[in-house]
Design a protein around this motif. Structure first.
Motif, PDB file in Angstrom:
ATOM      1  N   ASP A  45       0.840  -1.200   0.000  1.00  0.00           N
ATOM      2  CA  ASP A  45       0.000   0.000   0.000  1.00  0.00           C
ATOM      3  C   ASP A  45       0.872   1.245   0.000  1.00  0.00           C
ATOM      4  O   ASP A  45       1.763   1.385   0.856  1.00  0.00           O
ATOM      5  CB  ASP A  45      -0.914  -0.005   1.225  1.00  0.00           C
ATOM      6  N   LEU A  46       0.615   2.165  -0.933  1.00  0.00           N
ATOM      7  CA  LEU A  46       1.471   3.339  -1.099  1.00  0.00           C
ATOM      8  C   LEU A  46       1.553   4.189   0.161  1.00  0.00           C
ATOM      9  O   LEU A  46       2.638   4.550   0.607  1.00  0.00           O
ATOM     10  CB  LEU A  46       0.962   4.197  -2.255  1.00  0.00           C
ATOM     11  N   ARG A  47       0.421   4.554   0.713  1.00  0.00           N
ATOM     12  CA  ARG A  47       0.439   5.520   1.813  1.00  0.00           C
ATOM     13  C   ARG A  47       0.889   4.905   3.126  1.00  0.00           C
ATOM     14  O   ARG A  47       1.606   5.548   3.906  1.00  0.00           O
ATOM     15  CB  ARG A  47      -0.932   6.167   1.951  1.00  0.00           C
ATOM     16  N   SER A  48       0.486   3.673   3.394  1.00  0.00           N
ATOM     17  CA  SER A  48       0.845   3.066   4.682  1.00  0.00           C
ATOM     18  C   SER A  48       2.188   2.360   4.638  1.00  0.00           C
ATOM     19  O   SER A  48       2.714   1.976   5.675  1.00  0.00           O
ATOM     20  CB  SER A  48      -0.234   2.058   5.101  1.00  0.00           C
ATOM     21  N   ARG A  49       2.728   2.159   3.431  1.00  0.00           N
ATOM     22  CA  ARG A  49       4.000   1.480   3.145  1.00  0.00           C
ATOM     23  C   ARG A  49       3.964  -0.026   3.408  1.00  0.00           C
ATOM     24  O   ARG A  49       4.915  -0.751   3.094  1.00  0.00           O
ATOM     25  CB  ARG A  49       5.155   2.119   3.898  1.00  0.00           C
ATOM     26  N   SER A  50       2.882  -0.558   4.008  1.00  0.00           N
ATOM     27  CA  SER A  50       2.833  -1.957   4.416  1.00  0.00           C
ATOM     28  C   SER A  50       2.747  -2.908   3.226  1.00  0.00           C
ATOM     29  O   SER A  50       2.123  -2.613   2.208  1.00  0.00           O
ATOM     30  CB  SER A  50       1.635  -2.193   5.342  1.00  0.00           C
ATOM     31  N   LEU A  51       3.382  -4.061   3.378  1.00  0.00           N
ATOM     32  CA  LEU A  51       3.369  -5.103   2.362  1.00  0.00           C
ATOM     33  C   LEU A  51       2.072  -5.893   2.430  1.00  0.00           C
ATOM     34  O   LEU A  51       1.612  -6.259   3.513  1.00  0.00           O
ATOM     35  CB  LEU A  51       4.553  -6.048   2.552  1.00  0.00           C
TER      36      LEU A  51
ATOM     37  N   PRO B 190       4.731   3.183  -7.640  1.00  0.00           N
ATOM     38  CA  PRO B 190       3.278   3.074  -7.800  1.00  0.00           C
ATOM     39  C   PRO B 190       2.883   2.297  -9.047  1.00  0.00           C
ATOM     40  O   PRO B 190       3.500   2.428 -10.109  1.00  0.00           O
ATOM     41  CB  PRO B 190       2.827   4.536  -7.908  1.00  0.00           C
ATOM     42  N   ILE B 191       1.847   1.494  -8.909  1.00  0.00           N
ATOM     43  CA  ILE B 191       1.241   0.827 -10.067  1.00  0.00           C
ATOM     44  C   ILE B 191       0.389   1.862 -10.802  1.00  0.00           C
ATOM     45  O   ILE B 191      -0.462   2.518 -10.205  1.00  0.00           O
ATOM     46  CB  ILE B 191       0.362  -0.355  -9.625  1.00  0.00           C
ATOM     47  N   TRP B 192       0.602   1.997 -12.102  1.00  0.00           N
ATOM     48  CA  TRP B 192      -0.171   2.950 -12.898  1.00  0.00           C
ATOM     49  C   TRP B 192      -1.044   2.265 -13.945  1.00  0.00           C
ATOM     50  O   TRP B 192      -2.044   2.835 -14.383  1.00  0.00           O
ATOM     51  CB  TRP B 192       0.760   3.953 -13.592  1.00  0.00           C
TER      52      TRP B 192
ATOM     53  N   ARG C 109      -7.529  -7.495  -7.780  1.00  0.00           N
ATOM     54  CA  ARG C 109      -8.321  -6.330  -8.199  1.00  0.00           C
ATOM     55  C   ARG C 109      -8.402  -5.300  -7.088  1.00  0.00           C
ATOM     56  O   ARG C 109      -8.433  -4.089  -7.334  1.00  0.00           O
ATOM     57  CB  ARG C 109      -9.722  -6.748  -8.644  1.00  0.00           C
ATOM     58  N   ASN C 110      -8.388  -5.752  -5.844  1.00  0.00           N
ATOM     59  CA  ASN C 110      -8.435  -4.829  -4.706  1.00  0.00           C
ATOM     60  C   ASN C 110      -7.057  -4.564  -4.117  1.00  0.00           C
ATOM     61  O   ASN C 110      -6.798  -3.473  -3.607  1.00  0.00           O
ATOM     62  CB  ASN C 110      -9.362  -5.389  -3.615  1.00  0.00           C
ATOM     63  N   VAL C 111      -6.172  -5.534  -4.200  1.00  0.00           N
ATOM     64  CA  VAL C 111      -4.851  -5.383  -3.579  1.00  0.00           C
ATOM     65  C   VAL C 111      -3.897  -4.600  -4.467  1.00  0.00           C
ATOM     66  O   VAL C 111      -3.106  -3.794  -3.969  1.00  0.00           O
ATOM     67  CB  VAL C 111      -4.259  -6.773  -3.259  1.00  0.00           C
ATOM     68  N   ALA C 112      -3.967  -4.815  -5.787  1.00  0.00           N
ATOM     69  CA  ALA C 112      -3.036  -4.166  -6.727  1.00  0.00           C
ATOM     70  C   ALA C 112      -3.744  -3.028  -7.456  1.00  0.00           C
ATOM     71  O   ALA C 112      -3.742  -2.954  -8.686  1.00  0.00           O
ATOM     72  CB  ALA C 112      -2.499  -5.186  -7.716  1.00  0.00           C
ATOM     73  N   THR C 113      -4.357  -2.129  -6.701  1.00  0.00           N
ATOM     74  CA  THR C 113      -5.121  -1.033  -7.282  1.00  0.00           C
ATOM     75  C   THR C 113      -4.193   0.038  -7.840  1.00  0.00           C
ATOM     76  O   THR C 113      -3.334   0.556  -7.124  1.00  0.00           O
ATOM     77  CB  THR C 113      -6.040  -0.387  -6.224  1.00  0.00           C
ATOM     78  N   PRO C 114      -4.345   0.391  -9.128  1.00  0.00           N
ATOM     79  CA  PRO C 114      -3.499   1.447  -9.698  1.00  0.00           C
ATOM     80  C   PRO C 114      -3.615   2.754  -8.926  1.00  0.00           C
ATOM     81  O   PRO C 114      -4.698   3.128  -8.457  1.00  0.00           O
ATOM     82  CB  PRO C 114      -4.039   1.593 -11.128  1.00  0.00           C
ATOM     83  N   ALA C 115      -2.474   3.427  -8.769  1.00  0.00           N
ATOM     84  CA  ALA C 115      -2.349   4.708  -8.068  1.00  0.00           C
ATOM     85  C   ALA C 115      -2.578   4.593  -6.565  1.00  0.00           C
ATOM     86  O   ALA C 115      -2.520   5.593  -5.852  1.00  0.00           O
ATOM     87  CB  ALA C 115      -3.290   5.760  -8.656  1.00  0.00           C
ATOM     88  N   LYS C 116      -2.803   3.392  -6.060  1.00  0.00           N
ATOM     89  CA  LYS C 116      -3.005   3.181  -4.623  1.00  0.00           C
ATOM     90  C   LYS C 116      -2.011   2.175  -4.055  1.00  0.00           C
ATOM     91  O   LYS C 116      -1.697   2.208  -2.868  1.00  0.00           O
ATOM     92  CB  LYS C 116      -4.433   2.702  -4.366  1.00  0.00           C
ATOM     93  N   ALA C 117      -1.505   1.302  -4.922  1.00  0.00           N
ATOM     94  CA  ALA C 117      -0.575   0.262  -4.481  1.00  0.00           C
ATOM     95  C   ALA C 117       0.768   0.414  -5.191  1.00  0.00           C
ATOM     96  O   ALA C 117       0.855   1.035  -6.251  1.00  0.00           O
ATOM     97  CB  ALA C 117      -1.160  -1.122  -4.759  1.00  0.00           C
TER      98      ALA C 117
END
Length: 405
Positions: free
Chosen positions: A8-14, A76-78, A53-61
């Protein structure tokens, strides 16, 4: 071991620590964001269980790849492309710096100030307006690298605008820069322009695992006033002509299109005049080359003759030689017959480092050595690009173009 991961981009967690991929090319180059592209098999029960679909969300993961605990590329995944008939999902990510192409150089006030207050009367002429100074970003007293750092830190002040970035200490310098809010310049564009200034520092978002191993963060590294380049003190050596060498596939591409003995420069346009500079070096002509000329009109704003003359002199100095670009492939983890390390291992060198390539002199009697680089010798080049894939067996290494070898 090559391993791909998602977080997750913002929380940095794997969220996914070991993603099984069908293919996974990655690359890291100076002056460009890292890239990671993976294709996964959606028919695999293991992949289906990940709910990508929920874990590898573009611009969020984020998506990354590591080699033996060293992150080679991450960001970031784009892009995401699902092909139901083929049963595949493709994910595309770019380095952390790509996020800042989506952030503007604006202070927090820009979020709440009235839209009718973006301009104010010009103190010198009340009949005119100027951009509101309260919406400007003024950075003074620090180096170019720290200027870039301050731009990122300001972007992080906005709600939801902070990524897990770690910064170097400030570096002081007698410099001042003002960015007008009304220009709506992106942070990414400004950082790129800072690097492109004369003696501008190189910059890199260097990904690393957090100390607890539960997430990923990036150290924003910048060159300094004294050393603008990002490089390490160690210099790996690959012996290209040794038996069972850890390096192979050497390619040398030579380009003479920028050679020339006469250089012309034009300027003065902003001062409504015409300036012309000329420089000549007889070296090539005396050596039997035909006369070749170089012309550059990119310095139209220069209004000082001496400055334009220096550009022309630089052109003919560089024009004495063709440009050579070297590349080769290195074993990721070379070992000898006994299983001992037998050359630089992936993770021990990085983009920006210098490297030595050993080449034995050519012996016509035995055919040993290199038939093209017949004098042999160590050749020092700078690594400007690394790339690999899901196999993890080898690393492709791109070296900086070199003039006058």
């Amino acid at each position: 071991m090559t391993r791909y991961f998602i977080g997750d981009l913002r929380s940095r967690s794997l969220a996914v620590r070991n993603l099984d991929v069908l293919s996974g090319p990655w690359s890291d180059r100076i002056g460009a964001p890292e890239s990671v592209d993976v294709t996964v098999d959606m028919n695999s029960p293991e992949i289906r269980s990940l709910n990508l679909r929920n874990v590898a969300t573009p611009a969020k993961a984020y998506l990354g790849v590591e080699e033996g605990g060293v992150i080679m590329a991450c960001g970031p995944i784009w892009t995401r492309n699902y092909d139901r008939d083929a049963g595949t999902l493709k994910l595309g990510a770019l380095g952390w710096g790509s996020y800042y192409n989506h952030r503007l150089i604006l202070p927090l006030l820009a979020k709440t100030i009235g839209l009718d207050q973006w301009t104010v009367p010009d103190p010198a002429d009340p009949t005119k307006t100027i951009p509101n100074p309260l919406l400007s970003t003024v950075i003074n007293g620090v180096s170019l690298g720290t200027r870039a750092k301050r731009l990122i830190q300001q972007a992080h002040l906005w709600t939801g605008g902070a990524l897990p970035i770690v910064f170097q200490d400030d570096e002081l310098a007698d410099l001042t820069k003002t960015y007008l809010g009304a220009d709506f310049k992106s942070v990414g564009e400004a950082i790129k322009q800072i690097s492109e200034l004369e003696n501008g520092p190189e910059m890199k978002f260097q990904s690393r695992f957090t100390t607890d191993g539960m997430g990923v963060e990036a150290l924003f590294r910048t060159g300094t006033v004294a050393q603008p380049l990002l490089t390490s003190q160690s210099v790996p050596l690959w012996d290209l002509t040794a038996p069972q060498s850890a390096a192979s596939g050497l390619k040398i591409d030579e380009d003479a299109s920028e050679m020339g003995s006469m250089a012309w420069q034009t300027g003065g346009r902003q001062a409504d005049t015409v300036l012309v500079a000329r420089a000549y070096d007889p070296l090539l002509v005396d050596a039997g080359y035909p006369l070749m000329e170089l012309a550059d009109t990119s310095h139209s704003g220069v209004s000082v003759q001496a400055t334009l003359d220096s550009y022309a002199a630089d052109d003919v100095a560089a024009g004495r030689y063709s440009t050579e670009t070297w590349s080769f492939t290195a074993q990721a983890k070379p070992v000898d017959a006994d299983g001992n390390p037998a050359g630089p291992a992936v993770g021990s060198y990085a983009v920006g480092d210098f490297a030595d390539l050993g080449v034995a002199p050519f012996d016509p009697a035995t055919g040993r050595g290199d038939a093209y680089l017949q004098d042999g010798g160590p050749f020092r080049h700078r690594i400007v690009g690394l790339s690999g894939d899901e196999k993890g067996d080898s690393i492709k290494i791109q070296l900086a173009p070199k003039v006058g070898i």
